[in-house]
Every structure is written in structure tokens, then in C-alpha cells.
Design an enzyme around this catalytic site. Structure first.
Site, mmCIF file in Angstrom:
data_model
loop_
_atom_site.group_PDB
_atom_site.id
_atom_site.type_symbol
_atom_site.label_atom_id
_atom_site.label_comp_id
_atom_site.label_asym_id
_atom_site.label_seq_id
_atom_site.Cartn_x
_atom_site.Cartn_y
_atom_site.Cartn_z
ATOM 1 C CE LYS A 44 -2.570 7.738 7.280
ATOM 2 N NZ LYS A 44 -2.955 6.390 6.793
ATOM 3 C CE LYS B 167 -3.511 2.722 0.072
ATOM 4 N NZ LYS B 167 -4.549 2.774 1.090
#
Length: 295
Positions: free
Chosen positions: A239, A171
Site C-alpha cells: 500500500k 513518510k
């Protein structure tokens, strides 16, 4: 059908949980804000109450939360998943968190008799609504096999990529590619506009060639229209780029373009645009080009 506790009914989590309801599962929804739970109940879900209450009655627990500390806080501790779930429960974390935290959760879950797989998703809000997400799954073979029937109700591409933490590593690579592609789409749009070219026509032909991508197809028109309602917020991609750069540094891997784009995402976030869609990278390109609209 399984009883599923679904923790996190946000932009991505709410449609995912609704797909599981539509598939015939009893889904116990848990969310920090009451309004999201009320909307979920109206859509056929069940109010799960607290995390501890929901997981005590669940065969499977799915978490879809913003960041590593959020997942750790609901998984660990006296009121968390592992202290209150029955032995043999499966925890499927669809959040995007640090790979090392995913590995830690798998270890903590195993000590409590809970099987844990990391299953972060890609596809944004549209993919979640269409049950067309791409899901990269890390964990033991048997645990991933057990999670697959649930994941296949919310995703179109479900791939076991390795042991615990591997899903989060893939990811991170996904977010690196998406951020880089968004930046190049933004630059292309500003470039085309500066030359007076029809951006609608340009994006149509670019999308049919080697430059075509899911990012271009799903984000291009909204970026041209300066429509930045969040499908995936800048704050979250900021983030995620932190996860990418930290993991690359840990592995001793250079990501020169990725690091530069991470800086641009950080700049947009620092300007107070964290709640905009990540397609708002266009604004940074406009600023650097002296083409930003006043105000």
C-alpha cells in the site's frame, strides 16, 4: 494529564497506546476487534466503546489505522471524529496515508473546530514497543506544539517537517528508502549464501561499515533465519509503495529503483504473502535466483 481516545490497537497502535497509559493519561481504546480492546484494558487502558463515544470525552484523538479509507471513515461522517469531538480537540493521525488525504482531513477538521496533524511513524513493531519511533509531523505550528507532549511518549525523534500533508510526504520517502534497503539486504544475503560465506559474520562486519543501517540491524538476522513473523506486513508496504509511486508521478519525479522495488513488493503480495514481514522480499530474490525451497 489529557484524556486520549486511541483508535486502532494493532501491532503498532497497541504498544503506543500502552505507553500513553504508562505516562499517566486516561486512554480510551477503540478497535474493530474486541480482543484487542480486552488486551488493552488488561494493560491498564479503558474501553472507549465506539469512535463517537470515545472522542466525545477526549482532549486528544490518536488514530493508527492501515490505510487512507480507514482514517477517512473514522474521521468523517455522522459517527466520526469531527462530528462528535468537542471544538478544540486535537486529532493526531499516526497512520500512513496519502498526503492529499491528510490535507483534506486537516481542512475538514478545521471546519469542525478540530485541529489536525499528520504524524506518521517509522520504526516498526520494535520501535513502537520501545517508544523509540521516528515521527514526521505535518501541521500548523501551534497544533504540532500541542501534539508534541503526546508524541514524545511514543517516539524518540519527533520532527515538524512542514504544513498539513508534509508528514505523510516524508513518510512516503521513508518507505521508499526502507523498501529499497530491504531489497538490497535480501540480495546481499542470497549472494553471500551462494558463495558459502558465513552470513552471521558477514552481517556483523557489514553492519559496522558504510553498509550498516537500522534496516540491516533489525531485519538482517531474521531474514537469514527465514523468520517472517510480521513486524510490518508486506500488505502495508505494498500500500505504501502505491502512495510513493502515485505521489512521485504527481510531482513528475522519476523513481526508477523505487518503481522496480514496488513491483517486487507487489509480486510478493500477489503470491499471497501479504501477511508476512516485509523482510520476506528475500523470497523473491530466491525465486529469481533459482534458489527457492520447494513447497
Amino acid at each position: 494529564m489529557s484524556t486520549i481516545a486511541f483508535v486502532g490497537l494493532g501491532i503498532m497502535g497497541a504498544p503506543m497506546a500502552r505507553h500513553l497509559v504508562d505516562a499517566g493519561h486516561e486512554v480510551l481504546g477503540v478497535n474493530r476487534s474486541r480482543a484487542a480492546v480486552d488486551r488493552f484494558v488488561e494493560a491498564g487502558g479503558t474501553d472507549g466503546g465506539s469512535v463517537a463515544e470515545a472522542v466525545a470525552n477526549a482532549d486528544v484523538v490518536v488514530t493508527m489505522l492501515p490505510d487512507s479509507p480507514d482514517v477517512a471513515s473514522v474521521a468523517l461522517g455522522q459517527d466520526g471524529i469531527y462530528a462528535n469531538a468537542r471544538r478544540g480537540t486535537l486529532h493526531v493521525d499516526c497512520s500512513t496515508i496519502r498526503p492529499d488525504v491528510a490535507r483534506q482531513l486537516a481542512e475538514e477538521g478545521a471546519r469542525a473546530g478540530v485541529a489536525v496533524v499528520d504524524a506518521p511513524v517509522s520504526g516498526g513493531e520494535a520501535g513502537a514497543k520501545e517508544a523509540a519511533l521516528s515521527i514526521m509531523v505535518g501541521g500548523a505550528d501551534d497544533d504540532v506544539a500541542a501534539a508534541r507532549p503526546v508524541l514524545e511518549k511514543v517516539g524518540k525523534t519527533v520532527v515538524h517537517v512542514g504544513p498539513a500533508g508534509a508528514g505523510q510526504t516524508v513518510k512516503a520517502a521513508n518507505q521508499l528508502i526502507v523498501a529499497g534497503t530491504l531489497e538490497l539486504v535480501a540480495e546481499a544475503i542470497v549472494f553471500l549464501e551462494a558463495h558459502g560465506v558465513s552470513t552471521e559474520a558477514a552481517l556483523e562486519v557489514l553492519g559496522g561499515g558504510l553498509a550498516g543501517s537500522t534496516v540491516l540491524a533489525r531485519k538482517g538476522a531474521a531474514m537469514v533465519a527465514r523468520e517472517f513473523a510480521p513486524g510490518f506486513r508486506i500488505a502495508l508496504h505494498h500500500k505504501d509503495m502505491g502512495i510513493v509511486t502515485a505521489a512521485a508521478r504527481e510531482a513528475g519525479v522519476a523513481i526508477p529503483l523505487g518503481a522496480h522495488v514496488a513491483g517486487l513488493v507487489a509480486a510478493l503480495h500477489a503470491q499471497g504473502h501479504g501477511d508476512l514481514d516485509h523482510g520476506a522480499l528475500l523470497r523473491i530474490v530466491e525465486q529469481l535466483s533459482g534458489r527457492a525451497e520447494e513447497g
